[in-house]
Write a protein that holds these residues in place. Structure first.
Motif, PDB file in Angstrom:
ATOM      1  N   GLY A  10      77.952  19.301  13.038  1.00 31.85           N
ATOM      2  CA  GLY A  10      78.934  20.086  12.301  1.00 31.85           C
ATOM      3  C   GLY A  10      79.074  21.492  12.831  1.00 31.85           C
ATOM      4  N   ASP A  11      80.067  22.214  12.320  1.00 30.12           N
ATOM      5  CA  ASP A  11      80.338  23.575  12.789  1.00 30.12           C
ATOM      6  C   ASP A  11      79.184  24.522  12.501  1.00 30.12           C
ATOM      7  N   ASN A  12      78.499  24.312  11.373  1.00 25.26           N
ATOM      8  CA  ASN A  12      77.418  25.211  10.966  1.00 25.26           C
ATOM      9  C   ASN A  12      76.088  24.484  10.809  1.00 25.26           C
ATOM     10  N   ASN A  13      75.931  23.353  11.536  1.00 26.46           N
ATOM     11  CA  ASN A  13      74.678  22.605  11.499  1.00 26.46           C
ATOM     12  C   ASN A  13      74.383  22.041  10.108  1.00 26.46           C
ATOM     13  N   GLU A  14      75.448  21.852   9.315  1.00 27.74           N
ATOM     14  CA  GLU A  14      75.275  21.482   7.914  1.00 27.74           C
ATOM     15  C   GLU A  14      75.125  19.978   7.676  1.00 27.74           C
ATOM     16  N   LEU A  15      75.312  19.156   8.714  1.00 23.49           N
ATOM     17  CA  LEU A  15      75.358  17.711   8.504  1.00 23.49           C
ATOM     18  C   LEU A  15      74.008  17.013   8.545  1.00 23.49           C
ATOM     19  N   ILE A  27      81.107  12.687  13.362  1.00 24.29           N
ATOM     20  CA  ILE A  27      81.890  13.797  13.870  1.00 24.29           C
ATOM     21  C   ILE A  27      83.209  13.866  13.106  1.00 24.29           C
ATOM     22  N   GLY A  28      83.939  14.959  13.302  1.00 18.37           N
ATOM     23  CA  GLY A  28      85.143  15.207  12.525  1.00 18.37           C
ATOM     24  C   GLY A  28      86.452  14.808  13.181  1.00 18.37           C
ATOM     25  N   TRP A  29      87.396  15.760  13.172  1.00 14.24           N
ATOM     26  CA  TRP A  29      88.765  15.537  13.625  1.00 14.24           C
ATOM     27  C   TRP A  29      89.443  14.399  12.845  1.00 14.24           C
ATOM     28  N   PRO A  30      89.424  14.484  11.492  1.00 20.96           N
ATOM     29  CA  PRO A  30      90.071  13.437  10.690  1.00 20.96           C
ATOM     30  C   PRO A  30      91.588  13.401  10.875  1.00 20.96           C
ATOM     31  N   GLN A  31      92.158  14.457  11.469  1.00 26.83           N
ATOM     32  CA  GLN A  31      93.601  14.485  11.693  1.00 26.83           C
ATOM     33  C   GLN A  31      94.067  13.343  12.587  1.00 26.83           C
ATOM     34  N   PHE A  32      93.168  12.803  13.394  1.00 28.90           N
ATOM     35  CA  PHE A  32      93.520  11.666  14.233  1.00 28.90           C
ATOM     36  C   PHE A  32      93.679  10.381  13.428  1.00 28.90           C
ATOM     37  N   GLY A  33      93.012  10.326  12.247  1.00 29.12           N
ATOM     38  CA  GLY A  33      92.875   9.040  11.584  1.00 29.12           C
ATOM     39  C   GLY A  33      91.845   8.203  12.317  1.00 29.12           C
ATOM     40  N   ASP A  34      91.858   6.903  12.061  1.00 30.73           N
ATOM     41  CA  ASP A  34      90.910   6.008  12.721  1.00 30.73           C
ATOM     42  C   ASP A  34      91.238   5.932  14.213  1.00 30.73           C
ATOM     43  N   PRO A  35      90.312   6.352  15.095  1.00 28.86           N
ATOM     44  CA  PRO A  35      90.584   6.335  16.540  1.00 28.86           C
ATOM     45  C   PRO A  35      90.880   4.941  17.090  1.00 28.86           C
ATOM     46  N   LYS A  36      90.416   3.899  16.396  1.00 36.55           N
ATOM     47  CA  LYS A  36      90.608   2.539  16.889  1.00 36.55           C
ATOM     48  C   LYS A  36      92.083   2.114  16.866  1.00 36.55           C
ATOM     49  N   ASP A 102      84.972   6.090   8.085  1.00 32.01           N
ATOM     50  CA  ASP A 102      84.668   6.007   6.656  1.00 32.01           C
ATOM     51  C   ASP A 102      84.585   7.423   6.081  1.00 32.01           C
ATOM     52  N   THR A 103      85.413   7.730   5.092  1.00 30.24           N
ATOM     53  CA  THR A 103      85.423   9.064   4.467  1.00 30.24           C
ATOM     54  C   THR A 103      84.464   9.152   3.279  1.00 30.24           C
ATOM     55  N   LEU A 104      83.786   8.041   2.942  1.00 29.45           N
ATOM     56  CA  LEU A 104      82.969   8.013   1.729  1.00 29.45           C
ATOM     57  C   LEU A 104      81.473   8.059   1.990  1.00 29.45           C
ATOM     58  N   ILE A 105      81.013   7.583   3.137  1.00 26.96           N
ATOM     59  CA  ILE A 105      79.576   7.444   3.355  1.00 26.96           C
ATOM     60  C   ILE A 105      78.869   8.783   3.542  1.00 26.96           C
ATOM     61  N   GLY A 106      79.554   9.769   4.111  1.00 27.30           N
ATOM     62  CA  GLY A 106      78.931  11.074   4.340  1.00 27.30           C
ATOM     63  C   GLY A 106      79.869  12.194   3.952  1.00 27.30           C
ATOM     64  N   ASN A 107      79.997  13.198   4.801  1.00 28.75           N
ATOM     65  CA  ASN A 107      80.930  14.291   4.569  1.00 28.75           C
ATOM     66  C   ASN A 107      82.338  13.812   4.916  1.00 28.75           C
ATOM     67  N   PRO A 108      83.307  13.894   3.974  1.00 33.10           N
ATOM     68  CA  PRO A 108      84.656  13.368   4.235  1.00 33.10           C
ATOM     69  C   PRO A 108      85.375  14.064   5.381  1.00 33.10           C
ATOM     70  N   ASP A 109      84.938  15.269   5.742  1.00 34.36           N
ATOM     71  CA  ASP A 109      85.552  15.969   6.875  1.00 34.36           C
ATOM     72  C   ASP A 109      85.049  15.441   8.212  1.00 34.36           C
ATOM     73  N   TYR A 110      84.032  14.561   8.163  1.00 32.68           N
ATOM     74  CA  TYR A 110      83.444  13.989   9.382  1.00 32.68           C
ATOM     75  C   TYR A 110      83.396  12.464   9.230  1.00 32.68           C
ATOM     76  N   PRO A 111      84.570  11.820   9.270  1.00 32.87           N
ATOM     77  CA  PRO A 111      84.630  10.389   8.933  1.00 32.87           C
ATOM     78  C   PRO A 111      84.285   9.436  10.066  1.00 32.87           C
ATOM     79  N   ASN A 112      84.250   9.917  11.307  1.00 33.92           N
ATOM     80  CA  ASN A 112      83.900   9.053  12.438  1.00 33.92           C
ATOM     81  C   ASN A 112      82.383   8.893  12.461  1.00 33.92           C
TER      82      ASN A 112
END
Length: 328
Positions: A10-15, A27-36, A102-112
């Motif tokens: 994460g940006d601040n080592n918070e993960l 990792i983040g970049w949820p703006q892409f949606g699912d990379p697959k 998955d946006t639910l298992i961890g931090n939703p800003d880091y769904p990959n």
């Protein structure tokens, strides 16, 4: 051949707490949606041009490559390394399930996400070779570090280091620049980390001088909780007055130490706490509640590099640096 990957937490080592709790790395970049959903990297890059249109092309290309790599190239059985700034140690894990979104298992800003089995032991950063420190200091979020896997495993098992030379994966041009900058900053961090406590106080004083403050650095001995005072006018009458505590050590700064700075004279001064060992969660909470600015080693180096050209000669003599240009 088993691959080794460095993943930033994460940006601040918070993960890291989230990763350990859920046995994942993400990792983040949820703006892409699912990379697959993208058949090719070029299709993903076209999406980046739309959703990150305000970022530099170099950054967009680098982000695309990292998300693509994380989602398509990391496989079950690969090793993961991540760095804990707070404890100055590396976490080691092995991938047990490849990429899923998955946006639910961890931090939703880091769904990959990847499933990871984390080792109970860690590797102290100070035990690594300088070359390994330089490579792992890159600012990239996702990158291969196969050449240091052998050293990491030997340290994890408390064995003597016997480096093994492995052909490196050739990165893309945009990542080369970003990686170069990250390694340079990591090398500066190591230089700053080797200063003694009194030199560190002088460096902080020089940094504040570069920002057009008048500075008074406390002499060796008891300082009443304040190592540096900074003010705008020559006599110290004009506000804001900044009182600074500098802790240069491996141990994290605690909440009582932040409270001590708050209670030190001048009581109405703004508080700046610099700790090269980082801060406990409790210290961060106290600082946030009382508007105390916290600066760790990484942030201190970023500020020093930003203001270096304006620092007095005495400050630059403590940390000799030279300017290098890279393509924009």
């Amino acid at each position: 051949m088993t691959k080794w990957w460095m993943i930033r937490a994460g940006d601040n080592n918070e993960l890291i707490p989230v990763w350990k709790q859920n046995d994942i790395v993400s990792i983040g970049w949820p703006q892409f949606g699912d990379p697959k959903q993208y058949r090719t990297k070029d299709m993903m890059r076209e999406k980046a041009d739309i959703v990150f249109n305000e970022a530099k092309p170099q950054s967009r290309n680098s982000w695309t490559s990292q998300v693509w790599r994380f989602s398509r190239e990391i496989e079950e059985g690969d090793h993961i390394i991540s760095y804990s700034k707070e404890k100055r140690e590396y976490l080691i894990g092995k991938v047990t399930e490849s990429h899923f979104y998955d946006t639910l298992i961890g931090n939703p800003d880091y769904p990959n996400t990847l499933k990871v089995d984390w080792e109970s032991k860690t590797v102290d950063r100070d035990r690594l070779s300088q070359a390994a420190k330089n490579t792992l200091g890159s600012v990239l979020t996702v990158f291969r570090v196969d050449q240091w896997g052998n050293e990491i495993m030997q340290l994890l098992r408390n064995q003597q280091i016997q480096p093994v030379k492995i052909d490196e994966v050739e990165p893309e041009e945009d990542e080369v620049i970003e990686d170069f900058i990250g390694k340079a900053l990591a090398m500066v961090e190591d230089k700053v980390d080797k200063l003694d406590p009194w030199q560190m106080q002088d460096l902080v004083g020089a940094l504040l001088q570069s920002m057009k403050y008048n500075v008074r650095v406390s002499p060796k001995g008891p300082d009443g909780g304040v190592d540096v005072l900074a003010y705008k006018d020559s006599f110290g009458f004009e506000k804001p007055i900044i009182k600074v505590q500098v802790k240069h050590r491996k141990v994290t700064a605690s909440a009582p130490e932040v409270q001590q700075l708050l209670g030190a004279n001048p009581i109405d001064g703004n508080c700046l706490f610099i700790s090269t060992g980082g801060f406990t969660v409790q210290a961060q909470a106290v600082a946030k509640h009382n508007s105390v600015t916290l600066v760790d080693l990484e942030e201190l180096v970023r500020l020093v590099v930003q203001w270096y050209e304006s620092m007095p000669n005495e400050g630059r003599a403590l940390l000799p640096l030279q300017r290098i240009y890279v393509p924009e």
